[in-house]
Write a protein that holds these residues in place. Structure first.
Motif, PDB file in Angstrom:
ATOM      1  N   SER A  20      49.200  67.258  69.058  1.00 46.37           N
ATOM      2  CA  SER A  20      49.968  66.845  67.880  1.00 46.37           C
ATOM      3  C   SER A  20      49.110  65.974  66.973  1.00 46.37           C
ATOM      4  O   SER A  20      49.064  66.170  65.757  1.00 46.37           O
ATOM      5  N   LEU A  21      48.425  65.013  67.584  1.00 47.02           N
ATOM      6  CA  LEU A  21      47.555  64.139  66.799  1.00 47.02           C
ATOM      7  C   LEU A  21      46.426  64.938  66.159  1.00 47.02           C
ATOM      8  O   LEU A  21      46.079  64.721  64.997  1.00 47.02           O
ATOM      9  N   ARG A  25      49.826  65.448  63.081  1.00 46.51           N
ATOM     10  CA  ARG A  25      51.268  65.190  63.087  1.00 46.51           C
ATOM     11  C   ARG A  25      51.564  63.749  63.481  1.00 46.51           C
ATOM     12  O   ARG A  25      50.798  63.115  64.188  1.00 46.51           O
ATOM     13  N   THR A  26      52.722  63.296  63.058  1.00 48.54           N
ATOM     14  CA  THR A  26      53.144  61.929  63.380  1.00 48.54           C
ATOM     15  C   THR A  26      54.220  61.905  64.460  1.00 48.54           C
ATOM     16  O   THR A  26      54.698  60.837  64.820  1.00 48.54           O
ATOM     17  N   ASP A  69      50.118  67.340  58.080  1.00 41.62           N
ATOM     18  CA  ASP A  69      49.811  65.937  57.852  1.00 41.62           C
ATOM     19  C   ASP A  69      48.312  65.707  57.716  1.00 41.62           C
ATOM     20  O   ASP A  69      47.880  64.842  56.970  1.00 41.62           O
ATOM     21  N   ARG A  70      47.492  66.508  58.425  1.00 45.72           N
ATOM     22  CA  ARG A  70      46.042  66.351  58.366  1.00 45.72           C
ATOM     23  C   ARG A  70      45.554  66.536  56.923  1.00 45.72           C
ATOM     24  O   ARG A  70      44.774  65.736  56.417  1.00 45.72           O
ATOM     25  N   LEU A  73      46.669  63.598  54.707  1.00 43.64           N
ATOM     26  CA  LEU A  73      45.864  62.400  54.934  1.00 43.64           C
ATOM     27  C   LEU A  73      44.470  62.561  54.328  1.00 43.64           C
ATOM     28  O   LEU A  73      43.923  61.614  53.750  1.00 43.64           O
ATOM     29  N   THR A 110      59.390  57.991  73.285  1.00 43.65           N
ATOM     30  CA  THR A 110      58.062  57.861  72.684  1.00 43.65           C
ATOM     31  C   THR A 110      56.984  58.056  73.735  1.00 43.65           C
ATOM     32  O   THR A 110      57.080  57.545  74.849  1.00 43.65           O
ATOM     33  N   LEU A 118      53.605  58.253  69.706  1.00 40.63           N
ATOM     34  CA  LEU A 118      54.150  59.471  69.116  1.00 40.63           C
ATOM     35  C   LEU A 118      55.609  59.596  69.509  1.00 40.63           C
ATOM     36  O   LEU A 118      55.925  59.816  70.675  1.00 40.63           O
TER      37      LEU A 118
END
Length: 182
Positions: A20-21, A25-26, A69-70, A73, A110, A118
């Motif tokens: 995910s990271l 993604r958040t 999201d990447r 950013l 989380t 996350l």
């Protein structure tokens, strides 16, 4: 929550978070669980490869018109690869991670570790909850995580498996998640 997870399931969950990271993604969503399972669990008999799952995930994001999201950013000058290079060396160590439920908001789960926190989406939380409820006295396994993915027929992972030609009913029966009537 990780106390009941086998080392394999814990590694898969942490890998899903790291994926995910890596995708910028958040939050951790259920499609990343499928990608992590495709990498680590013997899903080869299903003809489901990490490359095929990753391609389907990218196609879904492109169809929704999301750059991810990447890309967002990067547009403001944040390089996720550089940030990852600066993270602690124990980033991939499953023992350095924990999965916790909020005491004040029990629907908030989380995944926290060296790479950050996350939150799990509602569908990812359902994957974990079904896996925990189907796990036996040996603990929650990768197979239980797969059961969690199959529990909600409307989630992205099920859609991906359908597009990849997986017989979902047969898969569920093969892992003991669907009992055929006599």
């Amino acid at each position: 929550m990780f106390a009941r997870f086998t080392p394999e399931a814990r590694r898969t969950t942490v890998r899903a978070g790291l994926l995910s990271l890596d995708h910028g993604r958040t939050a951790l969503d259920e499609d990343m669980f499928l990608l992590a399972l495709a990498e680590s669990w013997p899903v080869a008999d299903l003809a489901v490869t990490p490359e095929a799952v990753g391609a389907e995930i990218r196609n879904r994001e492109a169809a929704k018109g999301r750059a991810g999201d990447r890309a967002l950013l990067a547009a403001i000058g944040i390089d996720l690869d550089e940030i990852r290079r600066r993270l602690p060396a124990r980033r991939d160590d499953p023992l350095a991670w924990r999965l916790t439920r909020s005491r004040l908001r029990p629907l908030n789960v989380t995944l926290s570790g060296p790479a950050g926190d996350l939150p799990l989406t509602a569908r990812a939380r359902k994957v974990v909850e079904v896996a925990v409820s189907t796990g036996d006295h040996f603990g929650v396994t990768g197979q239980d995580l797969l059961k969690g993915l199959l529990a909600d027929g409307s989630n992205a992972s099920v859609s991906i498996l359908r597009r990849l030609g997986v017989d979902l009913r047969g898969l569920a029966a093969s892992i003991g998640f669907l009992h055929r009537s006599a």
